[in-house]
Design a protein around this motif. Structure first.
Motif, PDB file in Angstrom:
ATOM      1  N   THR A  15       0.828  -1.206   0.000  1.00  0.00           N
ATOM      2  CA  THR A  15       0.000   0.000   0.000  1.00  0.00           C
ATOM      3  C   THR A  15       0.864   1.259   0.000  1.00  0.00           C
ATOM      4  OG1 THR A  15      -1.748  -1.166   1.213  1.00  0.00           O
ATOM      5  CG2 THR A  15      -1.825   1.247   1.215  1.00  0.00           C
ATOM      6  N   GLU A  16       1.876   1.308   0.856  1.00  0.00           N
ATOM      7  CA  GLU A  16       2.731   2.490   0.951  1.00  0.00           C
ATOM      8  C   GLU A  16       3.474   2.746  -0.350  1.00  0.00           C
ATOM      9  OE1 GLU A  16       6.396   4.293   3.706  1.00  0.00           O
ATOM     10  OE2 GLU A  16       5.478   2.360   4.199  1.00  0.00           O
ATOM     11  N   ILE A  32       1.056   4.258  -2.924  1.00  0.00           N
ATOM     12  CA  ILE A  32       0.737   5.656  -2.649  1.00  0.00           C
ATOM     13  C   ILE A  32       1.903   6.564  -3.020  1.00  0.00           C
ATOM     14  CG2 ILE A  32       0.252   7.306  -0.801  1.00  0.00           C
ATOM     15  CD1 ILE A  32      -1.371   5.062   0.577  1.00  0.00           C
ATOM     16  N   LYS A  33       3.121   6.140  -2.702  1.00  0.00           N
ATOM     17  CA  LYS A  33       4.293   6.954  -3.038  1.00  0.00           C
ATOM     18  C   LYS A  33       4.487   7.048  -4.556  1.00  0.00           C
ATOM     19  CE  LYS A  33       6.825   6.462   1.293  1.00  0.00           C
ATOM     20  NZ  LYS A  33       8.035   5.937   1.971  1.00  0.00           N
TER      21      LYS A  33
END
Length: 330
Positions: free
Chosen positions: A197-198, A201-202
């Motif tokens: 997920t991270e 998003i990045k």
């Protein structure tokens, strides 16, 4: 007329089922399509204008997957009584009822890493149709009776029939070349054990920083991206990809579709795909990455290089129907 059941569980499988139904009608073969309630599946079937029956739902936990599957089998059994066999990607529910009624199961597959579903379905099949790019030994743990291969990928069935229509993206307020499509990872699949997920998003923030809009096509409600254009109801993903600057996905299908259309595509799926290497060797603009650093480098590289000419592969439709009719005639 020979009749097959095709149970579509994902948008990709919905495209395959719809094309099999349309192509089958030209060959005197009827395909009965069923599906479960899962984001974008019925939307895709509606776009093709084919008839289908949708029941049951997708389970997020292993318990839900089991219970919802059992519930679906009762309804699928009524459909299976009226067909001569199963034809499609692995569906444990459809394979169980078709095999239970003593009818042949023909499986299409390009994901040997999906161990749970493959162990449940492939041993029940009369034949497995798969891209030749995947070594046959990758299927051996699932004990297929027969493996039929073709020189291509399943996505070529619809990308080779694609006709661009700019009005689809214009209706969303998008400018061709001004956006990047995101397709999140398949985080609730039984085989998916990673957390990205991270990273996603990045990557989305990096795309915005480069001056592009982010168009997100979530698989689940918790994958909606703040600040992005989130498409929770399907538009034609091929049109969306074709007019984009690029496609980024945590899976494979939308990256494969885009690359086949000549659109640069990046996959951050954490395991290597044989099909990915095959397409890249053929000249498709398909990129892979496995960390934020390599993904950012690949993102900039693919946007810098841009589009390329679509590649030509073998259309598997004829091979699929030949194998299916052979299974029924035994």
């Amino acid at each position: 007329m020979v009749r097959f059941l095709s149970d579509a569980l994902t948008p990709k499988q919905a495209r395959i089922a719809a094309l099999l139904k349309l192509e089958g009608a030209k060959r005197g073969v009827e395909v009965e399509i069923t599906c479960r309630h899962y984001m974008h599946v019925s939307d895709i079937l509606d776009m093709y204008g084919v008839s289908y029956r949708c029941f049951g739902q997708y389970g997020l936990t292993v318990y839900e997957k089991l219970v919802y599957g059992i519930e679906r089998q009762r309804e699928l059994a009524e459909v299976a009584r009226q067909v001569d066999g199963m034809l499609g990607f692995p569906s444990p529910d459809a394979a169980r009822v078709v095999f239970g009624l003593g009818k042949p199961v023909l499986v299409l597959n390009d994901t040997p890493h999906a161990t749970q579903v493959n162990r449940l379905v492939i041993p029940l099949s009369e034949a497995l149709v798969a891209p030749a790019a995947i070594p046959e030994e990758m299927w051996r743990p699932y004990c297929p009776r027969k493996v039929v291969t073709f020189d291509g990928v399943f996505e070529y069935m619809w990308t080779s029939r694609f006709k661009p229509d700019e009005s689809v993206v214009k209706s969303l307020g998008l400018e061709p070349g001004g956006y990047v499509v995101f397709r999140p990872e398949e985080r609730y699949a039984a085989y998916y054990k990673w957390e990205y997920t991270e990273l996603r998003i990045k990557l989305a923030r990096a795309v915005e920083g480069l001056g592009y809009n982010v168009v997100n096509v979530p698989r689940y409600p918790d994958q909606v991206l703040e600040g992005a254009i989130n498409l929770t109801r399907a538009v034609d993903h091929l049109q969306l990809a074709y007019f984009s600057a690029g496609v980024i996905t945590g899976g494979a299908s939308m990256a494969t579709e885009a690359a086949l259309l000549g659109v640069p595509a990046l996959s951050y799926f954490p395991q290597s795909y044989y099909v990915d290497r095959y397409l890249a060797e053929k000249g498709a603009p398909l990129y892979r990455c496995d960390s934020l650093e390599t993904c950012l480098l690949s993102l900039r590289e693919m946007l810098r290089r841009g589009r390329s000419a679509p590649i030509r592969l073998e259309d598997p439709a004829g091979i699929i129907f030949d194998a299916a009719l052979s299974a029924v005639s035994r």
